[in-house]
Design an enzyme around this catalytic site. Structure first.
Site, PDB file in Angstrom:
ATOM      1  CB  ALA A   7     -24.010 -13.238 -25.847  1.00  0.00           C
ATOM      2  NE  ARG A  13     -35.375  -8.861 -17.012  1.00  0.00           N
ATOM      3  CZ  ARG A  13     -35.815  -9.722 -17.444  1.00  0.00           C
ATOM      4  NH1 ARG A  13     -36.746 -10.743 -16.746  1.00  0.00           N
ATOM      5  NH2 ARG A  13     -35.505 -10.293 -18.600  1.00  0.00           N
ATOM      6  CE  LYS A 354       8.047  -9.250  -5.748  1.00  0.00           C
ATOM      7  NZ  LYS A 354       8.602  -7.695  -6.398  1.00  0.00           N
ATOM      8  NE  ARG A 443      23.104  -3.320  17.523  1.00  0.00           N
ATOM      9  CZ  ARG A 443      23.057  -4.414  17.882  1.00  0.00           C
ATOM     10  NH1 ARG A 443      22.319  -5.153  17.160  1.00  0.00           N
ATOM     11  NH2 ARG A 443      23.784  -4.934  18.772  1.00  0.00           N
TER      12      ARG A 443
END
Ligand code: UD1
Ligand code: MG
Length: 459
Positions: A7, A13, A354, A443
């Site tokens: 390896a 290429r 999440k 608010r």
């Protein structure tokens, strides 16, 4: 029996800065697949010769401590496949006359343990066993040369072959099993008298034949199994083959794939009964799917489990989540790591979760961010709700009891506790805890100004 895996080459290429053997097939580096095959045939030692990008290979290689460790061998200069095995020879047991060395190539990634076992079965201390391939598609590969008695006597690389030799359709896979002692001896006799001026491992075949050593060829005809990857075209070819083979197995198990050519499994997928998977779906890492699950088009699922009866609608992205039974998710939802969705949860379009634990039957049907949250059962998270978990330095948690109603366009500034049955009015910015059974309203008060003149355009 020890294995040497070659390896060290750059893979010119491939036109890439990444070492060739780290390019992935089915989500895993090619080298990882070859190492796994070596381990599957119980190699006593796995030696991997690396050179180009050696540090990168060592750091990025997935390690499981339960497996046979890899002995990394450095071949700083890549002078050929024979030179590469020479570098490994001092790590091998060449004392034991019964030791066999099997050479595998890091760029021949789909080799199976079954074929390697067949090759090893014919290996003994007085012969050289060689895995060859019968193929009309012999371009670029070493040709197997046989004599008039049909015995193998040499391997000739394409660049060194005569026109006549180029016609030979039996080619070298690169894989061989050799007695360790003999290997050591033959490697010392290699030379660079060839077109590439390299030490070719393949030249040991002629050396063996000359001294009357038996050459044992095992010819197979599955081109994909011993196909080498030298460029991106061959990589793509093997990727398609691998995906089609895996998907054929899923079909055999009874999974409905709307189009097996348009589902990619880049890892491991397990499916229960009556699972339907639409087109352009990608699975990564480890994914577990229960019974009666449907996965819509253009969905990506990574390292997650999806419980019985859940429906994942088109365009949804799921990563690192535990999804229980009968949930409805998407279209276009984003479920991120640490999400746990209990039974009957609904997550609609453009909702991101999440690190969020969401209780049974709770819903967030549209446009919301739910991060670092613990939500009880039967809650309703209105459209446009943001769990404001980050103060610019630290993350904080928001905890909702059961049956909480969050009106649309609410900002929940963590850390925050909202108790059972609380109701938050739409458009609120909440930064104090809300007791149970109460209404929180935060608010600006609305004023209406009568006769208001709209601005007009200046010339
Ligand atoms: C090689 C074989 C060829 C065979 C083909 C099968 C030789 C001389 N030729 O050719 O007969 O048909 O594989 O795919 O062996 N490597 C090193 N160090 C080096 C050179 C190569 O570790 O100095 C490694 C490469 O990283 C690669 C493997 O050896 O993993 C094969 O090298 P490559 O250059 O791809 O050889 P091929 O031209 O494919
Ligand atoms: Mg090659």
């Amino acid at each position: 029996m020890e294995v040497v895996i070659l390896a060290a080459g750059k893979g010119t290429r491939m036109f890439s800065t990444k070492p060739k053997v780290m390019h992935t097939l089915g989500g895993r580096p090619m080298l990882h697949r070859v190492v796994e095959a070596a381990r599957a045939v119980n190699a006593d030692g796995v030696h991997v010769v690396i050179g180009y990008g050696a540090e990168q290979i060592k750091t990025e290689f997935p390690i499981d401590s339960s497996e046979t460790p890899i002995n990394w061998v450095l071949q700083e200069e890549q002078l050929g496949t024979g030179h590469a095995v020479q570098k490994a020879i001092s790590s091998l047991n060449t004392e034991d006359p019964n030791n066999t060395v099997m050479v595998l190539y890091g760029d021949v990634p789909l080799i199976t343990p079954e074929t390697l076992t067949k090759l090893l079965d014919r290996a003994d201390k007085s012969s050289l066993s060689l895995l060859t391939l019968l193929t009309a598609n012999n371009r670029g590969l070493g040709r197997i040369i046989r004599n008039e008695l049909n015995s193998v006597i040499a391997i000739v690389e394409e660049r060194d072959a005569t026109e006549q030799q180029k016609q030979i359709t039996e080619v070298n896979s690169g894989i061989m099993a050799v007695p360790a002692l003999k290997l050591k001896e033959w490697l010392q006799n290699l030379n660079k008298a060839n077109n590439q001026s390299e030490y070719y491992l393949t030249d040991i075949v002629a050396l063996a034949a000359k001294e009357g050593c038996r050459i044992n060829p095992l010819a197979i005809d599955d081109e994909f199994e011993v196909q080498g990857v030298n460029d991106k075209t061959q990589l793509a070819l093997l990727e398609r083959h691998l995906q089609m083979t895996n998907n054929a197995k899923l079909l055999e198990q009874g999974v409905t794939l709307r189009d097996p050519a348009r589902v990619d499994v880049r890892g491991e997928l397990s499916c229960g009964k009556d699972v339907v998977i639409d087109v352009n779906v990608i699975f990564e890492g480890r994914v577990f799917i229960g019974d009666n699950v449907s996965i819509g088009a253009n969905v990506i699922v990574k390292d997650s489990s999806i419980g019985d009866g859940s429906k994942i609608l088109a365009g949804t992205n799921i990563d690192g989540a535990e999804i229980k039974k009968s949930t409805l998710i998407g279209p276009s939802a984003r479920i991120r790591p640490g999400t746990v969705l209990n039974n009957n949860v609904k997550i609609g379009n453009f909702v991101e979760t999440k690190n969020a634990l969401i209780g049974e039957g709770s819903k967030a049907n549209h446009l919301a961010y739910i991060g670092d949250a613990e939500i009880g059962e039967g809650c309703n998270i209105g459209a446009g709700t943001i769990f404001c978990n980050y103060d610019g330095a630290n993350k904080h948690k928001t905890i909702l009891g059961n049956n909480v109603f969050i009106g649309s366009n609410t900002v929940l500034v963590a850390p925050l506790n909202i108790a059972d049955n609380a109701f938050v009015a739409a458009g609120s910015a909440i930064n104090c805890d809300v007791p149970n059974d109460s209404l929180a309203l935060a608010r600006g008060k609305q004023r209406n100004i009568a006769g208001w003149k709209r601005p007009t355009k200046k010339n």
